[in-house]
Design an enzyme around this catalytic site. Sequence first.
Site, PDB file in Angstrom:
ATOM      1  N   LYS A 178       0.879  -1.597   0.262  1.00 15.07           N
ATOM      2  CA  LYS A 178       0.025   0.108   0.006  1.00 15.07           C
ATOM      3  C   LYS A 178       1.015   1.391   0.136  1.00 15.07           C
ATOM      4  CE  LYS A 178      -4.703  -2.102   1.305  1.00 15.07           C
ATOM      5  NZ  LYS A 178      -4.761  -3.528   1.850  1.00 15.07           N
ATOM      6  N   LYS A 207      -9.963  -4.788  -3.893  1.00 12.05           N
ATOM      7  CA  LYS A 207     -11.183  -3.803  -3.160  1.00 12.05           C
ATOM      8  C   LYS A 207     -11.001  -1.679  -4.050  1.00 12.05           C
ATOM      9  CE  LYS A 207     -15.103  -5.708  -1.293  1.00 12.05           C
ATOM     10  NZ  LYS A 207     -14.017  -6.675  -0.260  1.00 12.05           N
ATOM     11  N   LYS A 228      -2.910  -8.155  -9.262  1.00 10.77           N
ATOM     12  CA  LYS A 228      -4.392  -8.638  -8.504  1.00 10.77           C
ATOM     13  C   LYS A 228      -5.220  -8.073  -8.443  1.00 10.77           C
ATOM     14  CE  LYS A 228      -4.812  -8.609  -3.859  1.00 10.77           C
ATOM     15  NZ  LYS A 228      -5.796  -8.640  -2.719  1.00 10.77           N
TER      16      LYS A 228
HETATM   17  P1  AMP Z   1     -11.153  -8.056   1.180  1.00 10.27           P
HETATM   18  O1  AMP Z   1     -12.178  -7.813  -0.155  1.00 10.27           O
HETATM   19  O2  AMP Z   1      -9.863  -7.885   0.931  1.00 10.27           O
HETATM   20  O3  AMP Z   1     -11.909  -8.233   2.205  1.00 10.27           O
HETATM   21  O4  AMP Z   1     -10.926  -9.619   0.622  1.00 10.27           O
HETATM   22  C1  AMP Z   1     -11.818 -10.605   0.984  1.00 10.27           C
HETATM   23  C2  AMP Z   1     -11.637 -12.334   1.042  1.00 10.27           C
HETATM   24  O5  AMP Z   1     -11.205 -12.248  -0.307  1.00 10.27           O
HETATM   25  C3  AMP Z   1      -9.944 -12.354   1.542  1.00 10.27           C
HETATM   26  O6  AMP Z   1      -9.856 -13.696   2.121  1.00 10.27           O
HETATM   27  C4  AMP Z   1      -9.233 -12.367   0.323  1.00 10.27           C
HETATM   28  O7  AMP Z   1      -7.656 -12.697   0.533  1.00 10.27           O
HETATM   29  C5  AMP Z   1      -9.906 -12.729  -0.721  1.00 10.27           C
HETATM   30  N1  AMP Z   1      -9.428 -12.301  -1.820  1.00 10.27           N
HETATM   31  C6  AMP Z   1      -9.682 -10.978  -2.121  1.00 10.27           C
HETATM   32  N2  AMP Z   1      -8.770 -10.502  -3.588  1.00 10.27           N
HETATM   33  C7  AMP Z   1      -8.448 -11.936  -3.971  1.00 10.27           C
HETATM   34  C8  AMP Z   1      -8.584 -11.907  -5.262  1.00 10.27           C
HETATM   35  N3  AMP Z   1      -8.430 -11.169  -6.321  1.00 10.27           N
HETATM   36  N4  AMP Z   1      -7.467 -13.606  -5.310  1.00 10.27           N
HETATM   37  C9  AMP Z   1      -7.777 -14.310  -4.349  1.00 10.27           C
HETATM   38  N5  AMP Z   1      -8.613 -13.951  -3.285  1.00 10.27           N
HETATM   39  C10 AMP Z   1      -8.792 -12.601  -2.644  1.00 10.27           C
END
Ligand code: AMP
Length: 338
Positions: free
Chosen positions: A121, A203, A200
């Site tokens: 970040k 969000k 990757k």
């Molecule tokens: P977040 O949106 O960052 O709160 O992520 C929620 C869940 O989605 C977490 O377990 C992350 O590791 C998974 N996640 C987020 N982005 C990805 C991605 N591009 N590929 C695989 N898993 C993801």
Amino acid sequence: MAESSTTTRQPMRYLSGVQSSGRLHLGNYFGAVQHHINLQTQGECLYFIANYHSLTTIHDGEQLRKFTFDIAADYLALGLDPQHALLFRQSDIPAVTELSWILSSVTGMGLLERAHSYKDKLTKGIVPNVGLFTYPILMAADILIYQSDKVPVGMDQVQHVEMARDIAGYFNQQFQKTVFKLPETLLSSTPKVVGLTGGKMSKSDDKSVLPILGDSSEIKKRIMSIVTDSKGVHDPKDPDQNPIFLLYQLLATPVEVQEMRAGFEHGGLGYGEAKQRLFLKMEEIFGGSIRTRRAELEKHPDWVEDVLVESAKKADLIARATMEQVYQVTGLRSWKIK
Ligand code: AMP
């Protein structure tokens, strides 16, 4: 004579969270959410909407409330069954932030300074607040307070789960009592999903995101805007460097995947046609009954709210039991309070 013993095996406890900082995207789904839903019949599942974490980036109450609702409704539309799994707001269990402070008192700065996600970040130019820096401690509190066995997450969260393990170990060692279980990461078969821009899907980078339950015109627009090189229909192309193909292979049947691969490798398939196939697959999987259910939930916010509140009551009981032990070993509580 041997003593007969009857041991009752505790169900496996799974714990995970998703931030409420935007709609669920394909990375969330294949990295975590699909796995969460599949696990709901295999053990005790606690899933929370990580709104305290989202507060490090979202400073607009209405927006945070809306995103929280959206994540809850998306989970329910995708098949989370509140009879089988708890789905609750992180902030409905305030002891999590209390535990977070307590854990920060046994955590070295060096551990946090090694966090890849924090360093990424900074590289992206995000000016960090303290919350972003101490995020892994809050996440450790989330995991440890529920005495979780397994934490199903995507690849980007593996280091944070390891930190939770380390922090649990420090605490248990410092206070010479095994208060916390040491959690383990559980990865899905697709733990790192590529984004529309080739990195990757995340969000924190809106252009990378393919929302799964957005309206179809937005999904189509995003797919059609994937930037490609200038190779024509008949030119051979490398599918494995191409987000269109990489996303399509998550959704399509092996035969369909093979067809797209061959079309790219040998020529004959243009980017426009491939994008159209990806869009149709998204519609096939997430349109139809899932979209209808999601629209129904939008009309019944009370029902969604009840799921969150009732789940939080149950999660709170587990959290309180852990906190009793924490108060005991740390000496934080008056001995007159029973
Ligand atoms: P977040 O949106 O960052 O709160 O992520 C929620 C869940 O989605 C977490 O377990 C992350 O590791 C998974 N996640 C987020 N982005 C990805 C991605 N591009 N590929 C695989 N898993 C993801």
